[in-house]
Design a protein around this motif. Structure first.
Motif, short mmCIF file in Angstrom:
data_model
loop_
_atom_site.label_atom_id
_atom_site.label_comp_id
_atom_site.label_asym_id
_atom_site.label_seq_id
_atom_site.Cartn_x
_atom_site.Cartn_y
_atom_site.Cartn_z
N ASP A 120 0.83 -1.21 0.00
CA ASP A 120 0.00 0.00 0.00
C ASP A 120 0.86 1.26 0.00
O ASP A 120 0.61 2.20 -0.76
N ARG A 121 1.88 1.26 0.86
CA ARG A 121 2.77 2.42 0.92
C ARG A 121 3.57 2.57 -0.37
O ARG A 121 3.79 3.68 -0.83
N PHE A 122 4.00 1.45 -0.95
CA PHE A 122 4.74 1.53 -2.20
C PHE A 122 3.89 2.23 -3.26
O PHE A 122 4.36 3.15 -3.94
N ALA A 123 2.65 1.81 -3.41
CA ALA A 123 1.77 2.41 -4.41
C ALA A 123 1.59 3.91 -4.14
O ALA A 123 1.68 4.73 -5.07
N GLU A 124 1.38 4.27 -2.88
CA GLU A 124 1.18 5.68 -2.52
C GLU A 124 2.43 6.52 -2.74
O GLU A 124 2.39 7.57 -3.40
N TYR A 125 3.55 6.08 -2.19
CA TYR A 125 4.79 6.85 -2.28
C TYR A 125 5.31 6.93 -3.72
O TYR A 125 5.85 7.94 -4.13
N HIS A 126 5.15 5.84 -4.45
CA HIS A 126 5.61 5.83 -5.84
C HIS A 126 4.81 6.84 -6.65
O HIS A 126 5.36 7.61 -7.44
N ARG A 127 3.50 6.84 -6.45
CA ARG A 127 2.64 7.78 -7.18
C ARG A 127 3.04 9.23 -6.87
O ARG A 127 3.13 10.07 -7.77
N GLU A 128 3.27 9.52 -5.60
CA GLU A 128 3.67 10.86 -5.20
C GLU A 128 5.00 11.26 -5.86
O GLU A 128 5.14 12.38 -6.34
N ALA A 129 5.96 10.35 -5.88
CA ALA A 129 7.27 10.65 -6.46
C ALA A 129 7.16 10.84 -7.98
O ALA A 129 7.83 11.72 -8.54
N VAL A 130 6.34 10.04 -8.63
CA VAL A 130 6.13 10.20 -10.07
C VAL A 130 5.51 11.56 -10.36
O VAL A 130 5.93 12.26 -11.29
N ASP A 131 4.53 11.94 -9.56
CA ASP A 131 3.89 13.24 -9.76
C ASP A 131 4.86 14.40 -9.54
O ASP A 131 4.72 15.46 -10.15
N ALA A 132 5.85 14.17 -8.68
CA ALA A 132 6.82 15.23 -8.39
C ALA A 132 7.82 15.43 -9.53
O ALA A 132 8.44 16.49 -9.62
N GLY A 133 7.96 14.44 -10.38
CA GLY A 133 8.87 14.62 -11.52
C GLY A 133 9.30 13.32 -12.13
O GLY A 133 10.04 12.56 -11.53
N LEU A 134 8.82 13.04 -13.30
CA LEU A 134 9.19 11.83 -14.03
C LEU A 134 9.37 12.20 -15.49
O LEU A 134 8.62 13.01 -16.03
N ALA A 135 10.36 11.62 -16.12
CA ALA A 135 10.63 11.91 -17.53
C ALA A 135 10.86 10.61 -18.28
O ALA A 135 11.22 9.59 -17.69
N PRO A 136 10.66 10.63 -19.59
CA PRO A 136 11.05 9.47 -20.39
C PRO A 136 12.55 9.24 -20.27
O PRO A 136 13.31 10.16 -19.98
N VAL A 137 12.98 8.02 -20.46
CA VAL A 137 14.40 7.68 -20.42
C VAL A 137 15.14 8.48 -21.49
O VAL A 137 14.62 8.70 -22.59
N ASP A 138 16.34 8.92 -21.16
CA ASP A 138 17.15 9.68 -22.11
C ASP A 138 17.29 8.92 -23.43
O ASP A 138 17.57 7.73 -23.44
N GLY A 139 17.10 9.64 -24.52
CA GLY A 139 17.26 9.06 -25.85
C GLY A 139 16.03 8.36 -26.38
O GLY A 139 16.00 7.92 -27.54
N LEU A 140 14.99 8.24 -25.56
CA LEU A 140 13.80 7.50 -25.98
C LEU A 140 13.09 8.17 -27.16
O LEU A 140 12.67 7.48 -28.09
N THR A 141 12.95 9.47 -27.12
CA THR A 141 12.25 10.17 -28.20
C THR A 141 12.89 9.87 -29.55
O THR A 141 12.20 9.55 -30.52
N GLU A 142 14.21 9.91 -29.59
CA GLU A 142 14.94 9.63 -30.83
C GLU A 142 14.80 8.16 -31.24
O GLU A 142 14.63 7.86 -32.43
N ALA A 143 14.86 7.28 -30.26
CA ALA A 143 14.72 5.85 -30.57
C ALA A 143 13.33 5.54 -31.13
O ALA A 143 13.21 4.79 -32.11
#
Length: 142
Positions: free
Chosen positions: A69-92
């Motif tokens: 339960d905590r993993f789902a909650e904390y992970h969601r909060e951290a993703v909302d705080a800042g997540l980006a596609p992996v470097d180079g993904l757009t080009e790939a």
């Protein structure tokens, strides 16, 4: 080659470092302090069900549920705080578009989690209808 199958976490979106930090935090909170190496060995790339199976023998049923339960909650909060596609993904992905190869995602994450992470990075619509979760299969290896 006719199809490229992507994993989601760590391949399309940079969630692996987030998950590592979250697991370290939860372990400390629940009385099982872990090293980064231990987290990688025990939890990385695993579903919530698999995580519970690792925690249960050490901390019991209640703690295993609380961990998830905590993993789902904390992970969601951290993703909302800042997540980006992996470097180079757009080009790939642009390069793959030029080949006309079919693409899809197959992940141990839930559809809800992938909708959230892929949505935060603008990748959800690109793969909509071609996203597959371990929750759709009866048995996974982990």
């Amino acid at each position: 080659m006719e199809l490229v199958i992507f994993d989601c976490d760590g391949v399309l979106v940079g969630t692996e470092r987030i998950a590592l930090r979250v697991q370290l935090r939860i372990g400390a909170e629940l009385g099982w302090p872990l090293t980064e190496d231990e987290v990688v060995e025990l939890f990385m790339g695993r579903s919530l069900v698999s995580m519970a199976e690792v925690v249960r023998p050490r901390l019991g049923d209640r703690a295993a549920q609380l961990w998830c339960d905590r993993f789902a909650e904390y992970h969601r909060e951290a993703v909302d705080a800042g997540l980006a596609p992996v470097d180079g993904l757009t080009e790939a992905l642009a390069g793959l578009d030029r080949t006309n190869l079919a693409t899809c995602i197959a992940s141990g994450g839930t559809h809800e989690k992938m909708a959230h992470t892929l949505g935060r990075t603008g990748l959800y619509e690109r793969f909509a209808g071609r996203i597959h979760s371990a929750t759709e299969v009866e048995r996974t290896i982990n």
